[in-house]
Design a protein around this motif. Structure first.
Motif, PDB file in Angstrom:
ATOM      1  N   PHE A 181       0.832  -1.202   0.000  1.00  0.00           N
ATOM      2  CA  PHE A 181       0.000   0.000   0.000  1.00  0.00           C
ATOM      3  C   PHE A 181       0.867   1.253   0.000  1.00  0.00           C
ATOM      4  N   HIS A 182       1.878   1.297   0.852  1.00  0.00           N
ATOM      5  CA  HIS A 182       2.770   2.453   0.910  1.00  0.00           C
ATOM      6  C   HIS A 182       3.425   2.690  -0.442  1.00  0.00           C
ATOM      7  N   ARG A 183       3.887   1.636  -1.067  1.00  0.00           N
ATOM      8  CA  ARG A 183       4.551   1.769  -2.370  1.00  0.00           C
ATOM      9  C   ARG A 183       3.600   2.312  -3.428  1.00  0.00           C
ATOM     10  N   LYS A 184       2.351   1.836  -3.416  1.00  0.00           N
ATOM     11  CA  LYS A 184       1.418   2.239  -4.462  1.00  0.00           C
ATOM     12  C   LYS A 184       0.902   3.662  -4.271  1.00  0.00           C
ATOM     13  N   VAL A 185       0.589   4.054  -3.037  1.00  0.00           N
ATOM     14  CA  VAL A 185       0.043   5.402  -2.854  1.00  0.00           C
ATOM     15  C   VAL A 185       1.127   6.468  -3.041  1.00  0.00           C
ATOM     16  N   THR A 186       2.350   6.169  -2.625  1.00  0.00           N
ATOM     17  CA  THR A 186       3.423   7.149  -2.826  1.00  0.00           C
ATOM     18  C   THR A 186       3.897   7.149  -4.271  1.00  0.00           C
ATOM     19  N   GLY A 187       3.606   6.065  -5.006  1.00  0.00           N
ATOM     20  CA  GLY A 187       3.990   6.003  -6.408  1.00  0.00           C
ATOM     21  C   GLY A 187       2.943   6.541  -7.357  1.00  0.00           C
ATOM     22  N   ALA A 188       1.721   6.779  -6.864  1.00  0.00           N
ATOM     23  CA  ALA A 188       0.660   7.341  -7.707  1.00  0.00           C
ATOM     24  C   ALA A 188       0.888   8.848  -7.833  1.00  0.00           C
ATOM     25  N   GLU A 189       1.129   9.307  -9.027  1.00  0.00           N
ATOM     26  CA  GLU A 189       1.531  10.698  -9.258  1.00  0.00           C
ATOM     27  C   GLU A 189       0.480  11.684  -8.747  1.00  0.00           C
ATOM     28  N   GLY A 190       0.911  12.572  -7.847  1.00  0.00           N
ATOM     29  CA  GLY A 190       0.050  13.640  -7.369  1.00  0.00           C
ATOM     30  C   GLY A 190      -1.002  13.225  -6.373  1.00  0.00           C
ATOM     31  N   PHE A 191      -0.980  11.957  -5.921  1.00  0.00           N
ATOM     32  CA  PHE A 191      -1.999  11.501  -4.967  1.00  0.00           C
ATOM     33  C   PHE A 191      -1.774  12.176  -3.609  1.00  0.00           C
ATOM     34  N   ILE A 192      -0.619  11.957  -3.020  1.00  0.00           N
ATOM     35  CA  ILE A 192      -0.283  12.592  -1.750  1.00  0.00           C
ATOM     36  C   ILE A 192       1.101  13.198  -1.859  1.00  0.00           C
ATOM     37  N   GLU A 193       1.380  14.209  -1.049  1.00  0.00           N
ATOM     38  CA  GLU A 193       2.686  14.843  -1.049  1.00  0.00           C
ATOM     39  C   GLU A 193       3.118  15.110   0.390  1.00  0.00           C
ATOM     40  N   PRO A 194       4.416  14.947   0.673  1.00  0.00           N
ATOM     41  CA  PRO A 194       4.895  15.123   2.050  1.00  0.00           C
ATOM     42  C   PRO A 194       4.773  16.573   2.507  1.00  0.00           C
ATOM     43  N   THR A 195       4.470  16.737   3.788  1.00  0.00           N
ATOM     44  CA  THR A 195       4.387  18.086   4.360  1.00  0.00           C
ATOM     45  C   THR A 195       5.723  18.533   4.935  1.00  0.00           C
ATOM     46  N   GLY A 196       6.626  17.567   5.137  1.00  0.00           N
ATOM     47  CA  GLY A 196       7.899  17.875   5.787  1.00  0.00           C
ATOM     48  C   GLY A 196       7.877  17.614   7.278  1.00  0.00           C
ATOM     49  N   GLY A 197       6.690  17.285   7.812  1.00  0.00           N
ATOM     50  CA  GLY A 197       6.565  17.031   9.239  1.00  0.00           C
ATOM     51  C   GLY A 197       6.454  15.548   9.540  1.00  0.00           C
ATOM     52  N   THR A 198       6.582  15.217  10.804  1.00  0.00           N
ATOM     53  CA  THR A 198       6.414  13.850  11.266  1.00  0.00           C
ATOM     54  C   THR A 198       5.559  13.846  12.524  1.00  0.00           C
ATOM     55  N   VAL A 199       5.095  12.667  12.878  1.00  0.00           N
ATOM     56  CA  VAL A 199       4.310  12.508  14.090  1.00  0.00           C
ATOM     57  C   VAL A 199       4.699  11.184  14.730  1.00  0.00           C
ATOM     58  N   ILE A 200       4.683  11.118  16.054  1.00  0.00           N
ATOM     59  CA  ILE A 200       5.004   9.881  16.760  1.00  0.00           C
ATOM     60  C   ILE A 200       3.737   9.058  16.893  1.00  0.00           C
ATOM     61  N   ARG A 201       3.795   7.837  16.387  1.00  0.00           N
ATOM     62  CA  ARG A 201       2.642   6.949  16.459  1.00  0.00           C
ATOM     63  C   ARG A 201       3.031   5.638  17.146  1.00  0.00           C
ATOM     64  N   ASP A 202       2.662   4.529  16.569  1.00  0.00           N
ATOM     65  CA  ASP A 202       2.862   3.225  17.187  1.00  0.00           C
ATOM     66  C   ASP A 202       4.325   2.973  17.510  1.00  0.00           C
ATOM     67  N   ARG A 203       4.549   2.439  18.687  1.00  0.00           N
ATOM     68  CA  ARG A 203       5.865   2.017  19.143  1.00  0.00           C
ATOM     69  C   ARG A 203       6.863   3.171  19.190  1.00  0.00           C
ATOM     70  N   GLY A 204       6.355   4.388  19.240  1.00  0.00           N
ATOM     71  CA  GLY A 204       7.222   5.539  19.385  1.00  0.00           C
ATOM     72  C   GLY A 204       8.042   5.892  18.167  1.00  0.00           C
ATOM     73  N   ARG A 205       7.683   5.335  17.014  1.00  0.00           N
ATOM     74  CA  ARG A 205       8.425   5.606  15.789  1.00  0.00           C
ATOM     75  C   ARG A 205       7.822   6.816  15.070  1.00  0.00           C
ATOM     76  N   PRO A 206       8.651   7.728  14.568  1.00  0.00           N
ATOM     77  CA  PRO A 206       8.111   8.872  13.831  1.00  0.00           C
ATOM     78  C   PRO A 206       7.566   8.432  12.476  1.00  0.00           C
ATOM     79  N   ALA A 207       6.422   8.954  12.127  1.00  0.00           N
ATOM     80  CA  ALA A 207       5.805   8.654  10.829  1.00  0.00           C
ATOM     81  C   ALA A 207       5.699   9.933  10.025  1.00  0.00           C
TER      82      ALA A 207
END
Length: 244
Positions: A181-207
């Motif tokens: 899923f990650h590969r396909k949504v980030t590979g779909a042109e113009g679907f989503i774009e990074p904001t430059g920010g991160t957030v701490i979610r599961d297991r304390g890992r930044p997403a």
């Protein structure tokens, strides 16, 4: 030639994701016809009011939100004779998809209002032909997730890929492979774009945080895979599986 008097209404299939489930806003009717039955929110089009204006008014009255806060589109028109015992009534249905919404407050002519999991609504439970309208709205939403960025309408302005995957899993009622899923949504042109920010979610890992991109169609599309089991008898539709 005698002209038949036809009344026009608008009905809303208003979907959101609450408590990890795709839910639809329903009102319990307080007046005839079908008193005490659940129904989609809606009402008669006022004199001098455009269809879109009437649907937007109903949306504001039911949620306090403007259609610009989510996805809003005309679904279909329903005019089968006898669909409304009050007379010849044609309804134009609209589909609205919005992020998590608060508990609804019923209008003056309703006995109650509630968010109901779409998968738990059984055929024949809703008044008028609202079972059919709801089923059409659910399938429109599920199908459009395949080839448009519609899933982002259920997300806040900034979201993670896991948040987006949860939307697809909830609407499609299936589990998706996180890596694919990650590969396909980030590979779909113009679907989503990074904001430059991160957030701490599961297991304390930044997403990484994303926002909706400029695309109106997904290339390539994210296709559902048919489920092996038979179709469900509920209005909520089928469960599907995918290695997306």
């Amino acid at each position: 030639m005698t002209l038949n008097v036809v009344s026009v209404t608008v009905d809303l299939v208003l979907l959101t994701i609450r408590q990890a489930a795709l839910q639809v806003l329903l009102i319990r009717r307080g007046i005839p016809p079908y008193p005490d039955r659940w129904a989609l929110p809606g009402g008669f089009v006022l004199p001098g009011e455009d269809l879109g204006e009437a649907a937007a008014r109903e949306l504001r009255e039911e949620t306090g939100l403007d259609p610009q806060h989510g996805h809003f589109e005309q679904l279909a028109t329903y005019g089968t004779p006898g669909r409304d015992p009050r007379g010849r009534v044609v309804t134009v249905a609209y589909l609205a998809l919005l992020p998590d919404l608060p508990s609804p407050v019923p209008g003056s002519d309703a006995a109650g209002a509630a968010w109901r999991p779409a998968a738990e609504i059984t055929p024949g439970e809703l008044a008028f032909d609202h079972d059919r309208i709801l089923a059409d709205g659910l399938e429109r939403a599920r199908a459009k997730l395949e080839y448009t960025p519609l899933a982002t309408a259920f997300c806040p302005p900034e979201f993670t890929v896991a948040d987006l995957r949860a939307v697809y899993e909830t609407v499609w009622r299936t589990r998706l492979d996180p890596r694919n899923f990650h590969r396909k949504v980030t590979g779909a042109e113009g679907f989503i774009e990074p904001t430059g920010g991160t957030v701490i979610r599961d297991r304390g890992r930044p997403a990484q945080l994303f926002r909706r991109g400029p695309a109106t169609l997904l290339h390539p599309p994210l296709l559902r895979q048919p489920a092996p089991q038979a179709q469900s008898s509920r209005v909520g539709g089928t469960s599907r599986s995918s290695d997306l």
